[in-house]
Design an enzyme around this catalytic site. Structure first.
Site, PDB file in Angstrom:
ATOM      1  N   ASP A   9       4.058  -4.510   7.087  1.00  0.00           N
ATOM      2  CA  ASP A   9       4.618  -3.229   7.540  1.00  0.00           C
ATOM      3  C   ASP A   9       6.069  -3.447   7.962  1.00  0.00           C
ATOM      4  O   ASP A   9       6.487  -4.572   8.215  1.00  0.00           O
ATOM      5  CB  ASP A   9       3.810  -2.675   8.730  1.00  0.00           C
ATOM      6  N   SER A  10       6.798  -2.353   8.072  1.00  0.00           N
ATOM      7  CA  SER A  10       8.178  -2.414   8.544  1.00  0.00           C
ATOM      8  C   SER A  10       8.263  -2.848  10.011  1.00  0.00           C
ATOM      9  O   SER A  10       9.337  -3.216  10.471  1.00  0.00           O
ATOM     10  CB  SER A  10       8.836  -1.049   8.372  1.00  0.00           C
ATOM     11  N   TYR A  41      12.217   1.450   8.105  1.00  0.00           N
ATOM     12  CA  TYR A  41      12.464   1.501   6.661  1.00  0.00           C
ATOM     13  C   TYR A  41      12.721   2.935   6.192  1.00  0.00           C
ATOM     14  O   TYR A  41      13.346   3.149   5.162  1.00  0.00           O
ATOM     15  CB  TYR A  41      11.255   0.959   5.881  1.00  0.00           C
ATOM     16  N   GLY A  42      12.192   3.898   6.933  1.00  0.00           N
ATOM     17  CA  GLY A  42      12.242   5.303   6.516  1.00  0.00           C
ATOM     18  C   GLY A  42      13.606   5.784   6.025  1.00  0.00           C
ATOM     19  O   GLY A  42      13.688   6.450   4.995  1.00  0.00           O
ATOM     20  N   CYS A  72       2.586   0.151   5.281  1.00  0.00           N
ATOM     21  CA  CYS A  72       3.736   1.036   5.494  1.00  0.00           C
ATOM     22  C   CYS A  72       3.827   2.056   4.356  1.00  0.00           C
ATOM     23  O   CYS A  72       3.855   1.681   3.180  1.00  0.00           O
ATOM     24  CB  CYS A  72       4.997   0.180   5.533  1.00  0.00           C
ATOM     25  N   ASN A  73       3.872   3.329   4.707  1.00  0.00           N
ATOM     26  CA  ASN A  73       3.962   4.377   3.686  1.00  0.00           C
ATOM     27  C   ASN A  73       5.266   4.293   2.907  1.00  0.00           C
ATOM     28  O   ASN A  73       5.277   4.460   1.690  1.00  0.00           O
ATOM     29  CB  ASN A  73       3.867   5.770   4.336  1.00  0.00           C
ATOM     30  N   THR A  74       6.367   4.047   3.602  1.00  0.00           N
ATOM     31  CA  THR A  74       7.669   3.990   2.931  1.00  0.00           C
ATOM     32  C   THR A  74       7.704   2.835   1.929  1.00  0.00           C
ATOM     33  O   THR A  74       8.194   2.991   0.801  1.00  0.00           O
ATOM     34  CB  THR A  74       8.793   3.839   3.983  1.00  0.00           C
ATOM     35  N   GLU A 151       8.393   5.500  19.112  1.00  0.00           N
ATOM     36  CA  GLU A 151       8.936   4.201  19.521  1.00  0.00           C
ATOM     37  C   GLU A 151       9.625   4.257  20.884  1.00  0.00           C
ATOM     38  O   GLU A 151       9.757   3.233  21.555  1.00  0.00           O
ATOM     39  CB  GLU A 151       9.875   3.655  18.435  1.00  0.00           C
ATOM     40  N   CYS A 183       2.605   8.550   7.393  1.00  0.00           N
ATOM     41  CA  CYS A 183       3.457   7.582   8.086  1.00  0.00           C
ATOM     42  C   CYS A 183       2.616   6.896   9.138  1.00  0.00           C
ATOM     43  O   CYS A 183       1.818   7.545   9.830  1.00  0.00           O
ATOM     44  CB  CYS A 183       4.648   8.301   8.739  1.00  0.00           C
ATOM     45  N   THR A 184       2.822   5.579   9.267  1.00  0.00           N
ATOM     46  CA  THR A 184       2.022   4.779  10.209  1.00  0.00           C
ATOM     47  C   THR A 184       2.037   5.329  11.634  1.00  0.00           C
ATOM     48  O   THR A 184       1.058   5.191  12.358  1.00  0.00           O
ATOM     49  CB  THR A 184       2.571   3.341  10.274  1.00  0.00           C
ATOM     50  N   HIS A 185       3.157   5.905  12.038  1.00  0.00           N
ATOM     51  CA  HIS A 185       3.318   6.296  13.443  1.00  0.00           C
ATOM     52  C   HIS A 185       2.685   7.649  13.788  1.00  0.00           C
ATOM     53  O   HIS A 185       2.477   7.943  14.954  1.00  0.00           O
ATOM     54  CB  HIS A 185       4.808   6.382  13.792  1.00  0.00           C
TER      55      HIS A 185
HETATM   56  N1  I24 Z   1       5.314   2.194  19.287  1.00  0.00           N
HETATM   57  C1  I24 Z   1       5.877   1.731  18.219  1.00  0.00           C
HETATM   58  N2  I24 Z   1       6.998   0.990  18.186  1.00  0.00           N
HETATM   59  C2  I24 Z   1       7.594   0.670  19.347  1.00  0.00           C
HETATM   60  C3  I24 Z   1       5.908   1.890  20.440  1.00  0.00           C
HETATM   61  C4  I24 Z   1       7.043   1.115  20.516  1.00  0.00           C
HETATM   62  N3  I24 Z   1       7.379   0.964  21.811  1.00  0.00           N
HETATM   63  C5  I24 Z   1       6.459   1.655  22.516  1.00  0.00           C
HETATM   64  N4  I24 Z   1       5.562   2.194  21.697  1.00  0.00           N
HETATM   65  N5  I24 Z   1       8.707  -0.071  19.385  1.00  0.00           N
HETATM   66  O1  I24 Z   1       5.299   1.978  17.017  1.00  0.00           O
HETATM   67  C6  I24 Z   1       9.414  -0.470  18.240  1.00  0.00           C
HETATM   68  C7  I24 Z   1      10.404  -1.496  18.641  1.00  0.00           C
HETATM   69  N6  I24 Z   1       9.944  -2.839  18.255  1.00  0.00           N
HETATM   70  C8  I24 Z   1      10.950  -3.818  18.610  1.00  0.00           C
HETATM   71  C9  I24 Z   1      10.514  -5.165  18.096  1.00  0.00           C
HETATM   72  O2  I24 Z   1       9.227  -5.519  18.570  1.00  0.00           O
HETATM   73  C10 I24 Z   1       8.235  -4.568  18.369  1.00  0.00           C
HETATM   74  C11 I24 Z   1       8.662  -3.214  18.860  1.00  0.00           C
HETATM   75  C12 I24 Z   1       4.025   2.611  16.935  1.00  0.00           C
HETATM   76  C13 I24 Z   1       2.932   1.605  17.137  1.00  0.00           C
HETATM   77  C14 I24 Z   1       1.634   2.099  16.641  1.00  0.00           C
HETATM   78  C15 I24 Z   1       0.569   1.073  16.732  1.00  0.00           C
HETATM   79  C16 I24 Z   1       4.432   3.045  22.049  1.00  0.00           C
HETATM   80  C17 I24 Z   1       3.118   2.341  21.845  1.00  0.00           C
HETATM   81  C18 I24 Z   1       2.753   1.263  22.610  1.00  0.00           C
HETATM   82  C19 I24 Z   1       1.522   0.639  22.441  1.00  0.00           C
HETATM   83  C20 I24 Z   1       0.663   1.107  21.459  1.00  0.00           C
HETATM   84  C21 I24 Z   1       1.020   2.169  20.662  1.00  0.00           C
HETATM   85  C22 I24 Z   1       2.274   2.775  20.863  1.00  0.00           C
HETATM   86  F1  I24 Z   1       3.577   0.822  23.555  1.00  0.00           F
HETATM   87  F2  I24 Z   1       2.655   3.780  20.117  1.00  0.00           F
HETATM   88  N1  DGL Z   2       5.996   2.186   8.680  1.00  0.00           N
HETATM   89  C1  DGL Z   2       6.799   3.341   8.291  1.00  0.00           C
HETATM   90  C2  DGL Z   2       5.980   4.282   7.384  1.00  0.00           C
HETATM   91  O1  DGL Z   2       4.777   4.299   7.412  1.00  0.00           O
HETATM   92  C3  DGL Z   2       7.324   4.099   9.486  1.00  0.00           C
HETATM   93  C4  DGL Z   2       8.376   3.363  10.251  1.00  0.00           C
HETATM   94  C5  DGL Z   2       9.616   3.083   9.411  1.00  0.00           C
HETATM   95  O2  DGL Z   2      10.352   4.032   9.066  1.00  0.00           O
HETATM   96  O3  DGL Z   2       9.809   1.921   9.104  1.00  0.00           O
HETATM   97  O4  DGL Z   2       6.558   5.007   6.618  1.00  0.00           O
END
Ligand code: I24
Ligand code: DGL
Length: 264
Positions: A9-10, A41-42, A72-74, A151, A183-185
């Site tokens: 995944d991205s 990646y989006g 990753c969907n993208t 995020e 999308c994964t998120h």
């Molecule tokens: N969720 C995602 N990415 C993040 C986040 C998050 N920070 C908090 N939560 N950060 O994606 C991205 C930044 N990177 C930097 C490099 O190291 C890794 C992180 C969605 C995840 C879906 C499984 C919120 C959060 C969390 C715990 C579980 C789920 C969630 F803190 F969405």
């Molecule tokens: N993992 C990407 C997807 O499912 C979402 C995050 C990104 O843009 O990289 O499209």
């Protein structure tokens, strides 16, 4: 078979797919790579996403995997065919499973697709849906705001609801009975999405649908692992271990997960 299933995944978003895999295929060993250093990646070009996806697949190929899941969907949207041609192990993306789940669930054949700019611009969901139902009508909508909402942690707050509502205005006046979270998120903002879609719209998560395809492929290739002991997954990140680990702990409820750094 003792070889693990590779998942790429991205970043951390693919953990939504891993979560489903751990629930439904608890005896399968998993090696995951998240390209956090280059996430998201989006918004990236097709060429960049193809190159990065190939780098992750190659790293897992060298480690030895029996199957690859592009979570990753993208990446699936632009790189699946190329990755499939390049390696001899089976490769599963998230788009065909998501499209199949949606076509099955839709009574009208009118389906909305939510995804990143890269996924929506690729037309990969439209193609996959039309291959399954040539009479389908697809309403694609890029939602570039949604990944940052998750995020930043903002998805937990009420202000996320307004941002989601504003984005979904892009579907106003369209008639559909199924919407795909492409999308994964997006499973993390599913409640907000559901609240702002017309009543009765069924939401399909590609992450959930994908695990059925993984299971089917394991049976087809006779490569299911036989021993019933659970093996802890191994996670690689191109980013910082100390940022990746808490998300694994929180999302997968694994104590002290095995998280390692990788350079691609
Ligand atoms: N969720 C995602 N990415 C993040 C986040 C998050 N920070 C908090 N939560 N950060 O994606 C991205 C930044 N990177 C930097 C490099 O190291 C890794 C992180 C969605 C995840 C879906 C499984 C919120 C959060 C969390 C715990 C579980 C789920 C969630 F803190 F969405
Ligand atoms: N993992 C990407 C997807 O499912 C979402 C995050 C990104 O843009 O990289 O499209």
């Amino acid at each position: 078979m003792e070889a693990p299933i590779g998942v790429i995944d991205s970043g951390v978003g693919g953990l939504t797919v891993v979560k489903e895999m751990l629930n439904r295929l608890p005896n399968e060993p998993i090696i995951y790579i998240g390209d956090d250093a280059r996430c998201p990646y989006g918004p990236r070009s097709t060429q960049e996403v193809r190159q990065y996806t190939m780098e992750m697949a190659s790293a897992l190929s060298k480690m030895g995997i029996k199957m690859l899941v592009i979570a990753c969907n993208t990446a699936t949207a632009v790189a699946l065919d190329e990755i499939r041609e390049h390696f001899s192990f089976p490769v599963i993306g998230v788009i065909v499973p998501g499209a199949r789940g949606a076509v099955k669930a839709s009574e009208t054949g009118n389906i909305a697709v939510l995804g990143t700019v890269g996924t929506i611009n690729s037309g990969a969901y439209d193609d996959a849906i039309h291959a399954l139902n040539p009479n389908a009508t697809v309403y694609p909508l890029a939602c570039p705001e949604f990944v940052p909402i998750v995020e930043s942690g903002l998805y937990k707050s009420e202000s996320a609801s307004g941002i989601v509502a504003k984005a979904l205005v892009g579907l106003a006046g369209k008639e559909f009975d199924v919407a795909i979270l492409g999308c994964t998120h997006y499973p993390l903002v599913q409640h907000h999405i559901q609240a702002h879609l017309p009543d009765g719209v069924n939401i399909i998560s590609s992450a959930v649908e994908t695990v059925s395809d993984v299971e089917q492929m394991l049976l087809l290739k006779n490569s299911k692992r036989h021993s019933a002991s659970e093996v802890a997954p191994i996670f690689y990140t191109t980013g910082k271990i100390e940022q990746f680990s808490p998300i694994v702990e929180d999302w997968l409820l694994i104590d002290q997960p095995d998280v390692r750094h990788i350079i691609l």
